[in-house]
Design an enzyme around this catalytic site. Structure first.
Site, PDB file in Angstrom:
ATOM      1  N   VAL A  65       0.858  -1.184   0.000  1.00 24.33           N
ATOM      2  CA  VAL A  65       0.000   0.000   0.000  1.00 24.33           C
ATOM      3  C   VAL A  65       0.896   1.236   0.000  1.00 24.33           C
ATOM      4  O   VAL A  65       1.749   1.390   0.865  1.00 24.33           O
ATOM      5  CB  VAL A  65      -0.925   0.009   1.234  1.00 24.33           C
ATOM      6  CG1 VAL A  65      -1.697   1.324   1.324  1.00 24.33           C
ATOM      7  CG2 VAL A  65      -1.898  -1.168   1.180  1.00 24.33           C
ATOM      8  N   ALA A 110       4.472   4.128   2.884  1.00 24.17           N
ATOM      9  CA  ALA A 110       3.982   2.876   2.291  1.00 24.17           C
ATOM     10  C   ALA A 110       4.142   1.764   3.311  1.00 24.17           C
ATOM     11  O   ALA A 110       4.802   1.943   4.347  1.00 24.17           O
ATOM     12  CB  ALA A 110       4.784   2.533   1.039  1.00 24.17           C
ATOM     13  N   LYS A 111       3.553   0.629   3.053  1.00 19.99           N
ATOM     14  CA  LYS A 111       3.779  -0.565   3.873  1.00 19.99           C
ATOM     15  C   LYS A 111       3.445  -1.780   3.046  1.00 19.99           C
ATOM     16  O   LYS A 111       2.597  -1.708   2.145  1.00 19.99           O
ATOM     17  CB  LYS A 111       2.867  -0.536   5.101  1.00 19.99           C
ATOM     18  CG  LYS A 111       3.353  -1.419   6.229  1.00 19.99           C
ATOM     19  CD  LYS A 111       4.454  -0.706   6.980  1.00 19.99           C
ATOM     20  CE  LYS A 111       4.908  -1.453   8.205  1.00 19.99           C
ATOM     21  NZ  LYS A 111       5.678  -0.551   9.094  1.00 19.99           N
ATOM     22  N   GLY A 112       4.123  -2.876   3.340  1.00 22.08           N
ATOM     23  CA  GLY A 112       3.833  -4.122   2.652  1.00 22.08           C
ATOM     24  C   GLY A 112       3.623  -5.233   3.664  1.00 22.08           C
ATOM     25  O   GLY A 112       4.031  -5.104   4.825  1.00 22.08           O
ATOM     26  N   ASP A 151      10.429  -5.023   8.756  1.00 25.11           N
ATOM     27  CA  ASP A 151       9.422  -4.762   9.786  1.00 25.11           C
ATOM     28  C   ASP A 151       9.272  -6.087  10.537  1.00 25.11           C
ATOM     29  O   ASP A 151      10.153  -6.953  10.455  1.00 25.11           O
ATOM     30  CB  ASP A 151       8.113  -4.273   9.129  1.00 25.11           C
ATOM     31  CG  ASP A 151       7.157  -3.630  10.122  1.00 25.11           C
ATOM     32  OD1 ASP A 151       7.366  -2.466  10.481  1.00 25.11           O
ATOM     33  OD2 ASP A 151       6.191  -4.299  10.559  1.00 25.11           O
TER      34      ASP A 151
END
Ligand code: GLU
Length: 421
Positions: A65, A110-112, A151
């Protein structure tokens, strides 16, 4: 039998949007600003077929995202956990936008995530998942587009595989495509401990703001992984007595303070704090409620809830994790005058040194550790000063202050650029 009914009715995404709503309203920005920032600019959901070591094929689900890119390429970690879903990744991506803006990094957020418990897969399987996930999201990645980092559940090896997959597809080595990679591949000195360093810089400033001397203070740290372990160690080195720590397997407590070096050596040998001989085993659920000046939740989101917030006795909470305090708990802590240093400020050290790493990778140049750490400290202290001054002037919490400052910066960038077409 009693049924435990949670008083928290919001998800991390609900909480993130409520924080945004407060910021937009108090800054006098319109509904369309809220709408534009409540939703991500780009979202990619992918199926990640994995060939297991036994030859069977399993389909995993993955997401990336990109919440907002007004201030620059998007930046944020990649999470491997069985709890990952699209809404969680959306909340985490929004918080990355605020974190990068607050620290004045030239990035959006963003992050995945991939929904899997990494402890249930072999190293070879994790390599195949990482490479296939990277290939699936390749069109939206790149050093000028979107730069992943570790992360929960991922590490420097994961980043090495991502960088390699990206580089093979590009036809040349692209060091700036990820951060948090091994130092041998252009990772930054000081990146591995940067989040913890930042947590402790901010914790010491927060304790001082409440008139608490760090060398006389006591602390409790939840989580003994990438963030919690070194946060506990650096607090211990600063002279703070760390009374309790926990990991996913259990929690330990010592009324006189833990020897964090010794706990770390125990974990290296046994894989967990459980069984550490110099302390008492306690129920992990009660760890957060121990009597201490400082509480550092450094594990996962949603651990300080409306259920346990009334029993929290710490005077200062510094959020090492992303989103550890629910919206309902935040209100209870505010009423009880507990100082909560929000995640987007407290744990920003990681992405600050990711930024330093990206700069070094793009310039093919190495900074020494002193330079990295002194610049990190300067950034964290500046951000603390800015947020705490804003909170004092506007008589509000550090979370509202930090979110408003960040939303203001993102909105300014957006408005200067204007709308295309
Ligand atoms: N995953 C970390 C965070 O939540 C680091 C992100 C990065 O370095 O890009 O802040």
């Amino acid at each position: 039998m009693t049924l435990a009914v949670s008083l928290d009715t919001t998800t991390p995404l609900d909480d993130a949007r409520l924080q945004l709503r407060d910021a937009v309203e108090s800054l006098g920005l319109g509904e369309s600003v809220y709408e534009q920032l409540a939703h991500a600019r780009r979202e990619m959901s992918v199926g990640v077929p994995l060939r297991r070591d036994d030859g069977s094929i399993e389909l995993l689900l993955g997401y990336r995202v990109q919440h907002n890119s007004s201030r620059g390429p998007t930046k944020g970690g990649l999470r491997y956990s069985e709890h990952v879903d699209l809404d969680e990744v959306r909340a985490l991506a929004m918080w990355m936008t605020w974190k990068c803006a607050l620290l004045d990094l030239p990035y959006g957020g963003a992050k995945g995530g991939v929904t899997l418990d990494p402890t249930r897969y072999s190293v070879a399987e994790l390599e195949r998942v990482t490479r296939r996930y990277t290939s699936e999201i390749l069109p939206i990645l790149g050093p000028e587009r979107d730069i992943p980092a570790p992360d929960i559940g991922t590490d420097e090896q994961t980043m090495a595989w991502m960088m390699d997959t990206y580089s093979v597809a590009s036809g040349y080595t692209v060091r700036g495509s990820v951060t948090g990679k091994p130092v041998s591949l252009g990772g930054s000195l000081g990146r591995a401990t940067a989040t913890s360093r930042g947590v402790v810089h901010v914790a010491l400033a927060a304790l001082a703001s409440r008139g608490i001397d760090a060398t006389r203070a006591t602390a409790v740290v939840q989580g003994f992984g990438k963030v919690g372990r070194h946060a506990a160690l650096f607090l211990h080195q600063a002279g703070t007595r760390v009374l309790g720590v926990s990991d996913r397997y259990g929690a330990i407590h010592s009324a006189t303070g833990l020897d964090i070096d010794a706990v770390g050596r125990w974990v290296d040998l046994h894989g967990s704090i459980v069984g550490y001989p110099g302390a008492d085993a306690i129920d992990p659920a009660t760890l957060l409620e121990l009597e201490a000046d400082l509480l550092v939740p450094a594990a996962v989101e949603g651990v300080i809830t409306a259920d346990n917030a009334p029993r929290i006795r710490a005077r200062v909470i510094v959020e090492g994790a992303n989103g550890p305090t629910t919206g309902a708990a935040d209100e209870i802590l505010e009423a009880a005058d507990v100082l909560v240093v929000p995640d987007i400020l407290a744990n920003a050290g990681g992405v600050v040194v990711s930024y330093f790493e990206w700069v070094q990778s793009n310039q093919s140049y190495r900074w020494n550790l002193d330079l990295v750490e002194s610049r990190l400290e300067e950034r964290m202290r500046d951000a603390w000063d800015t947020v705490s001054a804003f909170a004092a002037v506007h008589h509000t919490t550090l979370r509202r202050a930090a979110t408003r400052l960040a939303v203001q910066r993102v909105t300014e960038a957006h408005q200067s650029r204007g709308l295309y077409p």
